[in-house]
Design an enzyme around this catalytic site. Structure first.
Site, PDB file in Angstrom:
ATOM      1  N   ASP A 188       0.701  -1.383  -0.060  1.00 18.34           N
ATOM      2  CA  ASP A 188      -0.061  -0.228  -0.211  1.00 18.34           C
ATOM      3  C   ASP A 188       0.891   1.304  -0.001  1.00 18.34           C
ATOM      4  O   ASP A 188       2.212   1.047   0.197  1.00 18.34           O
ATOM      5  CB  ASP A 188      -0.892  -0.025   1.098  1.00 18.34           C
ATOM      6  CG  ASP A 188      -0.386   0.130   2.470  1.00 18.34           C
ATOM      7  OD1 ASP A 188      -1.073   0.816   3.260  1.00 18.34           O
ATOM      8  OD2 ASP A 188       0.815  -0.232   2.773  1.00 18.34           O
ATOM      9  N   TYR A 193       2.699   4.886   0.740  1.00 12.80           N
ATOM     10  CA  TYR A 193       3.521   5.255   2.064  1.00 12.80           C
ATOM     11  C   TYR A 193       2.568   6.133   2.583  1.00 12.80           C
ATOM     12  O   TYR A 193       1.745   6.837   2.061  1.00 12.80           O
ATOM     13  CB  TYR A 193       4.941   6.288   1.548  1.00 12.80           C
ATOM     14  CG  TYR A 193       5.937   5.537   0.909  1.00 12.80           C
ATOM     15  CD1 TYR A 193       6.560   4.388   1.618  1.00 12.80           C
ATOM     16  CD2 TYR A 193       6.238   5.834  -0.491  1.00 12.80           C
ATOM     17  CE1 TYR A 193       7.585   3.578   0.899  1.00 12.80           C
ATOM     18  CE2 TYR A 193       7.398   5.106  -0.947  1.00 12.80           C
ATOM     19  CZ  TYR A 193       8.069   3.892  -0.184  1.00 12.80           C
ATOM     20  OH  TYR A 193       9.115   3.251  -0.709  1.00 12.80           O
ATOM     21  N   PHE A 243       6.715   1.759  -4.055  1.00  8.78           N
ATOM     22  CA  PHE A 243       8.319   1.986  -3.705  1.00  8.78           C
ATOM     23  C   PHE A 243       8.631   3.497  -4.070  1.00  8.78           C
ATOM     24  O   PHE A 243       9.660   3.816  -3.629  1.00  8.78           O
ATOM     25  CB  PHE A 243       9.075   0.870  -4.203  1.00  8.78           C
ATOM     26  CG  PHE A 243       8.936  -0.559  -3.599  1.00  8.78           C
ATOM     27  CD1 PHE A 243       8.994  -0.796  -2.331  1.00  8.78           C
ATOM     28  CD2 PHE A 243       8.223  -1.420  -4.435  1.00  8.78           C
ATOM     29  CE1 PHE A 243       8.795  -2.138  -1.949  1.00  8.78           C
ATOM     30  CE2 PHE A 243       8.076  -2.753  -4.092  1.00  8.78           C
ATOM     31  CZ  PHE A 243       8.244  -3.032  -2.625  1.00  8.78           C
ATOM     32  N   HIS A 274      10.894  -9.796   0.851  1.00 12.17           N
ATOM     33  CA  HIS A 274      10.691  -8.331   0.774  1.00 12.17           C
ATOM     34  C   HIS A 274      11.815  -7.590   0.803  1.00 12.17           C
ATOM     35  O   HIS A 274      13.091  -8.078   1.610  1.00 12.17           O
ATOM     36  CB  HIS A 274       9.659  -8.044   1.696  1.00 12.17           C
ATOM     37  CG  HIS A 274       9.244  -6.643   1.416  1.00 12.17           C
ATOM     38  ND1 HIS A 274       9.749  -5.490   1.934  1.00 12.17           N
ATOM     39  CD2 HIS A 274       7.827  -6.107   0.679  1.00 12.17           C
ATOM     40  CE1 HIS A 274       8.995  -4.271   1.438  1.00 12.17           C
ATOM     41  NE2 HIS A 274       7.909  -4.798   0.842  1.00 12.17           N
TER      42      HIS A 274
END
Length: 223
Positions: free
Chosen positions: A66, A68, A79, A188
Protein backbone atom coordinates in the site's frame (compact mmCIF):
# COMPACT_ATOMS: atom_id res chain seq x y z
CA UNK A 1 -13.62 9.82 -6.62
CA UNK A 2 -12.55 11.23 -9.96
CA UNK A 3 -11.20 8.30 -11.99
CA UNK A 4 -8.83 10.02 -14.40
CA UNK A 5 -7.22 7.04 -16.04
CA UNK A 6 -5.32 6.55 -19.28
CA UNK A 7 -7.40 5.44 -22.30
CA UNK A 8 -6.07 1.89 -22.79
CA UNK A 9 -6.62 1.11 -19.09
CA UNK A 10 -10.06 2.72 -19.19
CA UNK A 11 -10.99 0.28 -21.95
CA UNK A 12 -9.55 -2.77 -20.18
CA UNK A 13 -11.12 -1.91 -16.82
CA UNK A 14 -14.36 -0.22 -17.91
CA UNK A 15 -16.58 -2.92 -16.38
CA UNK A 16 -14.98 -2.41 -12.94
CA UNK A 17 -15.78 1.27 -12.45
CA UNK A 18 -19.53 0.64 -12.37
CA UNK A 19 -19.43 -2.34 -10.00
CA UNK A 20 -20.78 -1.90 -6.46
CA UNK A 21 -17.42 -2.60 -4.81
CA UNK A 22 -15.77 0.24 -6.76
CA UNK A 23 -18.57 2.63 -5.89
CA UNK A 24 -17.98 1.64 -2.24
CA UNK A 25 -14.28 2.51 -2.48
CA UNK A 26 -15.17 5.96 -3.79
CA UNK A 27 -17.78 6.46 -1.08
CA UNK A 28 -15.41 5.31 1.67
CA UNK A 29 -12.71 7.79 0.61
CA UNK A 30 -15.21 10.62 0.21
CA UNK A 31 -16.64 9.92 3.67
CA UNK A 32 -13.23 9.87 5.34
CA UNK A 33 -12.24 13.13 3.67
CA UNK A 34 -15.49 14.74 4.84
CA UNK A 35 -14.53 13.67 8.38
CA UNK A 36 -11.26 15.58 8.04
CA UNK A 37 -9.03 12.54 7.54
CA UNK A 38 -5.98 12.95 5.32
CA UNK A 39 -5.69 10.41 2.50
CA UNK A 40 -2.53 9.61 0.55
CA UNK A 41 -1.67 9.94 -2.26
CA UNK A 42 -3.51 13.08 -3.44
CA UNK A 43 -6.56 12.34 -5.57
CA UNK A 44 -4.92 13.53 -8.77
CA UNK A 45 -2.23 10.81 -8.59
CA UNK A 46 -4.16 7.83 -7.17
CA UNK A 47 -4.01 6.29 -10.67
CA UNK A 48 -0.51 7.56 -11.48
CA UNK A 49 0.83 4.05 -12.19
CA UNK A 50 -1.87 3.55 -14.82
CA UNK A 51 -1.43 6.99 -16.37
CA UNK A 52 2.37 6.71 -16.57
CA UNK A 53 2.41 3.11 -17.86
CA UNK A 54 -0.42 2.47 -20.36
CA UNK A 55 -1.73 -1.12 -20.61
CA UNK A 56 -0.26 -1.42 -24.11
CA UNK A 57 3.23 -0.54 -22.80
CA UNK A 58 3.44 -2.82 -19.73
CA UNK A 59 6.59 -4.99 -19.80
CA UNK A 60 7.23 -5.50 -16.09
CA UNK A 61 4.96 -5.47 -13.02
CA UNK A 62 6.36 -4.70 -9.57
CA UNK A 63 3.78 -5.21 -6.85
CA UNK A 64 3.72 -3.27 -3.59
CA UNK A 65 1.33 -3.50 -0.67
CA UNK A 66 0.00 0.00 0.00
CA UNK A 67 1.13 3.62 -0.41
CA UNK A 68 3.57 5.34 1.93
CA UNK A 69 1.61 6.99 4.72
CA UNK A 70 3.83 10.00 5.49
CA UNK A 71 3.46 13.54 4.13
CA UNK A 72 4.64 14.15 0.54
CA UNK A 73 5.90 10.57 0.09
CA UNK A 74 3.30 8.69 -1.96
CA UNK A 75 2.61 9.64 -5.56
CA UNK A 76 0.86 6.60 -6.95
CA UNK A 77 3.87 4.43 -7.88
CA UNK A 78 4.79 1.59 -5.53
CA UNK A 79 8.11 1.95 -3.66
CA UNK A 80 8.61 5.40 -5.25
CA UNK A 81 8.71 8.72 -3.42
CA UNK A 82 8.41 12.24 -4.74
CA UNK A 83 11.48 14.35 -5.43
CA UNK A 84 12.91 15.94 -2.31
CA UNK A 85 11.73 13.10 -0.05
CA UNK A 86 14.48 10.80 1.31
CA UNK A 87 14.19 7.20 -0.04
CA UNK A 88 12.66 4.91 2.63
CA UNK A 89 14.65 1.86 3.85
CA UNK A 90 13.09 -0.69 1.45
CA UNK A 91 13.84 1.55 -1.53
CA UNK A 92 17.43 2.03 -0.35
CA UNK A 93 17.78 -1.77 -0.33
CA UNK A 94 16.29 -1.97 -3.84
CA UNK A 95 18.95 0.49 -5.00
CA UNK A 96 21.70 -1.55 -3.27
CA UNK A 97 20.59 -4.71 -5.09
CA UNK A 98 20.37 -2.78 -8.36
CA UNK A 99 23.96 -1.62 -7.96
CA UNK A 100 25.23 -5.08 -6.99
CA UNK A 101 23.29 -6.76 -9.80
CA UNK A 102 23.94 -4.52 -12.80
CA UNK A 103 26.22 -1.73 -11.55
CA UNK A 104 23.68 1.11 -11.60
CA UNK A 105 24.90 3.83 -9.21
CA UNK A 106 22.64 4.51 -6.21
CA UNK A 107 20.60 7.59 -7.19
CA UNK A 108 20.29 10.69 -5.02
CA UNK A 109 16.48 10.54 -5.10
CA UNK A 110 13.70 7.94 -4.87
CA UNK A 111 11.44 8.91 -7.77
CA UNK A 112 10.90 5.85 -10.00
CA UNK A 113 8.93 7.64 -12.74
CA UNK A 114 11.70 6.86 -15.27
CA UNK A 115 11.04 3.14 -14.77
CA UNK A 116 7.28 3.60 -15.13
CA UNK A 117 7.68 5.55 -18.37
CA UNK A 118 9.53 2.57 -19.88
CA UNK A 119 6.86 0.00 -19.06
CA UNK A 120 7.54 -0.92 -15.44
CA UNK A 121 4.04 -0.93 -13.93
CA UNK A 122 4.48 0.04 -10.26
CA UNK A 123 1.24 -1.23 -8.72
CA UNK A 124 0.23 -1.12 -5.08
CA UNK A 125 -2.45 -3.63 -4.04
CA UNK A 126 -4.20 -0.75 -2.24
CA UNK A 127 -4.17 2.57 -4.05
CA UNK A 128 -4.89 4.76 -1.00
CA UNK A 129 -4.09 4.91 2.72
CA UNK A 130 -4.99 7.12 5.71
CA UNK A 131 -2.14 9.35 6.90
CA UNK A 132 -0.02 7.58 9.50
CA UNK A 133 -2.03 4.36 9.34
CA UNK A 134 -0.44 1.66 7.15
CA UNK A 135 -2.86 -0.83 5.56
CA UNK A 136 -5.83 1.31 6.66
CA UNK A 137 -7.48 0.95 3.23
CA UNK A 138 -6.50 -2.68 2.64
CA UNK A 139 -10.05 -3.90 3.15
CA UNK A 140 -12.15 -1.21 1.46
CA UNK A 141 -12.25 -2.97 -1.94
CA UNK A 142 -8.94 -2.10 -3.56
CA UNK A 143 -7.77 -5.72 -3.53
CA UNK A 144 -10.66 -6.74 -5.78
CA UNK A 145 -9.75 -3.96 -8.20
CA UNK A 146 -5.99 -4.59 -8.30
CA UNK A 147 -6.44 -8.40 -8.47
CA UNK A 148 -8.53 -7.76 -11.59
CA UNK A 149 -5.75 -5.53 -12.95
CA UNK A 150 -3.18 -8.32 -12.50
CA UNK A 151 -5.51 -10.85 -14.15
CA UNK A 152 -6.17 -8.52 -17.10
CA UNK A 153 -2.43 -8.10 -17.68
CA UNK A 154 -1.92 -11.87 -17.44
CA UNK A 155 -4.80 -12.62 -19.82
CA UNK A 156 -4.36 -9.78 -22.29
CA UNK A 157 -0.59 -9.70 -22.73
CA UNK A 158 2.33 -12.10 -23.04
CA UNK A 159 5.99 -12.12 -21.97
CA UNK A 160 5.49 -9.78 -19.00
CA UNK A 161 7.86 -10.07 -16.02
CA UNK A 162 6.02 -10.09 -12.68
CA UNK A 163 8.31 -9.21 -9.76
CA UNK A 164 6.86 -10.37 -6.44
CA UNK A 165 8.79 -9.29 -3.34
CA UNK A 166 7.57 -10.61 -0.01
CA UNK A 167 4.82 -12.97 1.12
CA UNK A 168 1.97 -10.57 0.35
CA UNK A 169 3.04 -10.05 -3.26
CA UNK A 170 3.75 -13.75 -3.76
CA UNK A 171 0.16 -14.59 -2.84
CA UNK A 172 -0.83 -12.90 -6.13
CA UNK A 173 1.05 -15.55 -8.10
CA UNK A 174 -2.18 -17.54 -8.53
CA UNK A 175 -3.54 -14.71 -10.72
CA UNK A 176 -0.73 -15.05 -13.27
CA UNK A 177 -0.48 -17.48 -16.19
CA UNK A 178 3.12 -18.67 -15.86
CA UNK A 179 2.98 -20.48 -19.20
CA UNK A 180 3.33 -17.12 -20.97
CA UNK A 181 4.87 -14.81 -18.38
CA UNK A 182 7.95 -14.84 -16.11
CA UNK A 183 7.39 -14.66 -12.34
CA UNK A 184 10.36 -13.64 -10.18
CA UNK A 185 10.00 -14.05 -6.41
CA UNK A 186 12.02 -13.17 -3.34
CA UNK A 187 11.62 -11.96 0.22
CA UNK A 188 10.71 -8.30 0.72
CA UNK A 189 13.45 -5.63 0.41
CA UNK A 190 12.56 -4.37 3.90
CA UNK A 191 15.53 -4.20 6.31
CA UNK A 192 13.77 -6.94 8.31
CA UNK A 193 14.09 -9.49 5.50
CA UNK A 194 16.39 -8.24 2.72
CA UNK A 195 19.37 -10.29 3.96
CA UNK A 196 17.28 -13.49 3.75
CA UNK A 197 17.23 -13.61 -0.05
CA UNK A 198 16.45 -10.23 -1.54
CA UNK A 199 20.11 -9.27 -1.76
CA UNK A 200 21.55 -11.38 -4.55
CA UNK A 201 18.20 -12.17 -6.20
CA UNK A 202 19.41 -10.45 -9.42
CA UNK A 203 15.87 -9.62 -10.50
CA UNK A 204 16.95 -6.61 -12.56
CA UNK A 205 19.37 -8.53 -14.77
CA UNK A 206 17.01 -11.53 -14.98
CA UNK A 207 14.21 -9.22 -16.13
CA UNK A 208 16.31 -7.73 -18.90
CA UNK A 209 17.65 -11.13 -20.01
CA UNK A 210 14.09 -12.43 -20.33
CA UNK A 211 12.83 -9.37 -22.20
CA UNK A 212 15.78 -9.50 -24.60
CA UNK A 213 15.17 -13.22 -25.20
CA UNK A 214 11.63 -12.34 -26.33
CA UNK A 215 12.79 -9.53 -28.63
CA UNK A 216 11.56 -6.83 -26.22
CA UNK A 217 13.66 -3.76 -25.40
CA UNK A 218 15.17 -4.12 -21.92
CA UNK A 219 14.63 -1.60 -19.12
CA UNK A 220 17.16 1.15 -18.44
CA UNK A 221 17.16 0.87 -14.64
CA UNK A 222 19.28 3.98 -14.07
CA UNK A 223 17.54 6.99 -12.51
Amino acid sequence: MDVRIEASWKEVLKAEFNKPYFQQIALHIKTEKSQGKVIYPPGSVIFNAFNTTPFDKVKVVILGQDPYHGPRQAHGLCFSVQNGVPPPPSLINIFKELQDDIGVPVPNHGNLTHWAEQGVFLLNASLTVRAGEPMSHAKIGWAEFTDTVIKKISEGKKNVVFILWGKFAQEKRVLIDESKHLVLRSVHPSPLSAHAGFFGCKHFSKTNEYLASKGIDPIDWSL
